[in-house]
Scaffold this motif. Structure first.
Motif, PDB file in Angstrom:
ATOM      1  N   ARG A  39       0.981  -1.101   0.095  1.00  0.00           N
ATOM      2  CA  ARG A  39      -0.005   0.013  -0.088  1.00  0.00           C
ATOM      3  C   ARG A  39       0.949   1.251  -0.049  1.00  0.00           C
ATOM      4  NH1 ARG A  39      -2.878  -3.009   4.153  1.00  0.00           N
ATOM      5  NH2 ARG A  39      -1.869  -1.464   5.683  1.00  0.00           N
ATOM      6  N   GLY A  40       2.017   1.311   0.552  1.00  0.00           N
ATOM      7  CA  GLY A  40       2.927   2.215   0.665  1.00  0.00           C
ATOM      8  C   GLY A  40       3.318   2.627  -0.799  1.00  0.00           C
ATOM      9  N   HIS A  41       3.719   1.620  -1.590  1.00  0.00           N
ATOM     10  CA  HIS A  41       4.125   1.950  -2.949  1.00  0.00           C
ATOM     11  C   HIS A  41       2.857   2.207  -3.484  1.00  0.00           C
ATOM     12  CE1 HIS A  41       7.983   0.541  -2.254  1.00  0.00           C
ATOM     13  NE2 HIS A  41       7.618  -1.034  -1.994  1.00  0.00           N
ATOM     14  N   ILE A  91       6.064  -4.683  -9.639  1.00  0.00           N
ATOM     15  CA  ILE A  91       6.193  -6.100  -9.347  1.00  0.00           C
ATOM     16  C   ILE A  91       6.796  -6.248  -8.105  1.00  0.00           C
ATOM     17  CG2 ILE A  91       6.969  -8.427 -10.441  1.00  0.00           C
ATOM     18  CD1 ILE A  91       4.931  -7.249 -12.188  1.00  0.00           C
ATOM     19  N   GLU A  92       6.346  -7.244  -7.268  1.00  0.00           N
ATOM     20  CA  GLU A  92       6.848  -7.318  -5.847  1.00  0.00           C
ATOM     21  C   GLU A  92       7.063  -8.911  -5.969  1.00  0.00           C
ATOM     22  OE1 GLU A  92       5.642  -4.495  -2.865  1.00  0.00           O
ATOM     23  OE2 GLU A  92       3.789  -5.385  -3.693  1.00  0.00           O
ATOM     24  N   ALA A 125      12.859  -1.193  -4.218  1.00  0.00           N
ATOM     25  CA  ALA A 125      13.259  -1.186  -3.034  1.00  0.00           C
ATOM     26  C   ALA A 125      12.972  -2.662  -2.352  1.00  0.00           C
ATOM     27  CB  ALA A 125      12.266  -0.241  -2.119  1.00  0.00           C
ATOM     28  N   GLY A 126      13.536  -3.045  -1.429  1.00  0.00           N
ATOM     29  CA  GLY A 126      13.264  -4.237  -0.770  1.00  0.00           C
ATOM     30  C   GLY A 126      13.286  -4.258   0.832  1.00  0.00           C
ATOM     31  N   CYS A 127      12.494  -5.329   1.325  1.00  0.00           N
ATOM     32  CA  CYS A 127      12.410  -5.557   2.639  1.00  0.00           C
ATOM     33  C   CYS A 127      12.256  -6.907   3.137  1.00  0.00           C
ATOM     34  CB  CYS A 127      11.110  -4.652   2.975  1.00  0.00           C
ATOM     35  SG  CYS A 127       9.575  -5.393   2.872  1.00  0.00           S
ATOM     36  N   ALA A 146       9.525  -3.441  -7.441  1.00  0.00           N
ATOM     37  CA  ALA A 146      10.258  -2.635  -8.579  1.00  0.00           C
ATOM     38  C   ALA A 146       8.887  -2.043  -9.447  1.00  0.00           C
ATOM     39  CB  ALA A 146      11.021  -3.605  -9.597  1.00  0.00           C
ATOM     40  N   TRP A 147       9.306  -0.931  -9.754  1.00  0.00           N
ATOM     41  CA  TRP A 147       8.128  -0.388 -10.621  1.00  0.00           C
ATOM     42  C   TRP A 147       8.678   0.647 -11.732  1.00  0.00           C
ATOM     43  CZ3 TRP A 147       9.630   0.741  -5.188  1.00  0.00           C
ATOM     44  CH2 TRP A 147      10.266   1.816  -5.300  1.00  0.00           C
ATOM     45  N   GLY A 148       7.621   0.639 -12.858  1.00  0.00           N
ATOM     46  CA  GLY A 148       8.321   1.391 -13.857  1.00  0.00           C
ATOM     47  C   GLY A 148       6.934   1.988 -14.615  1.00  0.00           C
ATOM     48  N   ARG A 149       7.236   2.831 -15.502  1.00  0.00           N
ATOM     49  CA  ARG A 149       6.215   3.526 -16.223  1.00  0.00           C
ATOM     50  C   ARG A 149       6.222   3.256 -17.719  1.00  0.00           C
ATOM     51  NH1 ARG A 149       5.797   8.390 -18.577  1.00  0.00           N
ATOM     52  NH2 ARG A 149       7.895   9.121 -17.714  1.00  0.00           N
TER      53      ARG A 149
END
Length: 271
Positions: A39-41, A145-146, A207-209, A265-268
């Motif tokens: 949700r943060g992303h 994508i996670e 980002a990673g967690c 990871a995200w992209g447009r």
């Protein structure tokens, strides 16, 4: 993970099948561990009223529900899965049975956001699945994508101080062996930024967690090991006594369990 494999594609080799009784338990604890991250992303990418969103390989209902709340009555959320039985369309989103590898994208070129969590790591034809999701984006739309990278951090217990922790790590290695044998790519998470750029997306970042300890990690471990118990035994990777001892240690709160890092990871899609 949400998620169901392949958003997922019909391969009986998938280890963590949605049809199994423990799937609902896994969805509950995966949501507890990772929904806040996801949700943060969504917030970072600007998901708002009126957006059109596609949740791929949704598995359980928590992320479709969150998206439906974010986009409101003027938006639209589609949740797809090869086995959509855990989804609840009365909660403000549409449900469709869909194979992310074999089927064309629904409503191509129309979505502001396409999201998949813990899906592609299990899909042998990941490039094709990714292309299907990119094709569903409108110009300017975002793909998020996670996925896990189990080889980046392969342990169940980081602090391997005694026999119980060593046993937990042996069983985690056994589960990894089963997943690899079913076509999972345990290094996939780290490749996501490159994969998104190769798919033609811009403004790519990641980002990673990973969580360490707590009830959610414990309950997820119990559900996962119980789900794959028969496969572990059939492969000769462990025995009933070792599994029972491990589950008892988990239930007693003796282990500080962790998971593989979740890489987001995200992209447009270019305008």
């Amino acid at each position: 993970m949400t998620s169901s494999p392949r958003g997922a594609s019909s391969d009986q080799g998938y280890l963590l099948d949605n049809a199994r009784a423990q799937a609902g338990e896994r969805f509950t604890w995966l949501a507890a561990l990772f929904d806040g991250v996801t949700r943060g992303h969504f917030d970072q990418l600007g998901v708002a009223a009126g957006w059109r969103c596609w949740e791929v390989g949704a598995g359980g209902p928590s992320i479709p529900q969150a998206l439906a709340a974010a986009v409101g009555p003027t938006g639209y959320v589609l949740a797809t899965d090869l086995n959509p039985g855990w989804l609840q369309p009365q909660d403000g989103y549409e449900v469709l049975r869909h194979d992310i590898v074999a089927d064309p994208p629904p409503q191509p070129g129309t979505f502001d956001l396409v999201h998949a969590r813990l899906v592609l790591v299990h899909v042998p034809d990941r490039a094709r699945a990714l292309a299907t999701m990119v094709a569903a984006l409108r110009p300017g739309g975002w793909l998020l994508i996670e996925d896990a990278d189990t080889e980046l951090q392969p342990l169940a217990c980081l602090d391997e101080v005694g026999p119980a922790q060593q046993r937990a790590n042996r069983l985690r290695r056994a589960v990894r062996d089963l997943m690899t044998g079913r076509g999972a790519d345990l290094r996939y998470g780290r490749t996501l930024p490159r994969a998104l750029r190769a798919a033609g997306l811009v403004d790519v970042a990641a980002a990673g967690c990973f969580p360490v300890g707590g009830v959610a990690c414990d309950r997820l471990e119990t559900a996962t090991v119980s789900m794959v118990r028969a496969e572990l035994l059939a492969a000769g990777l462990t025995d009933d006594a070792e599994i029972d001892a491990h589950l008892a240690a988990v239930d007693a709160g003796e282990l500080d369990l962790t998971l593989a890092p979740l890489i987001s990871a995200w992209g447009r899609r270019p305008e």
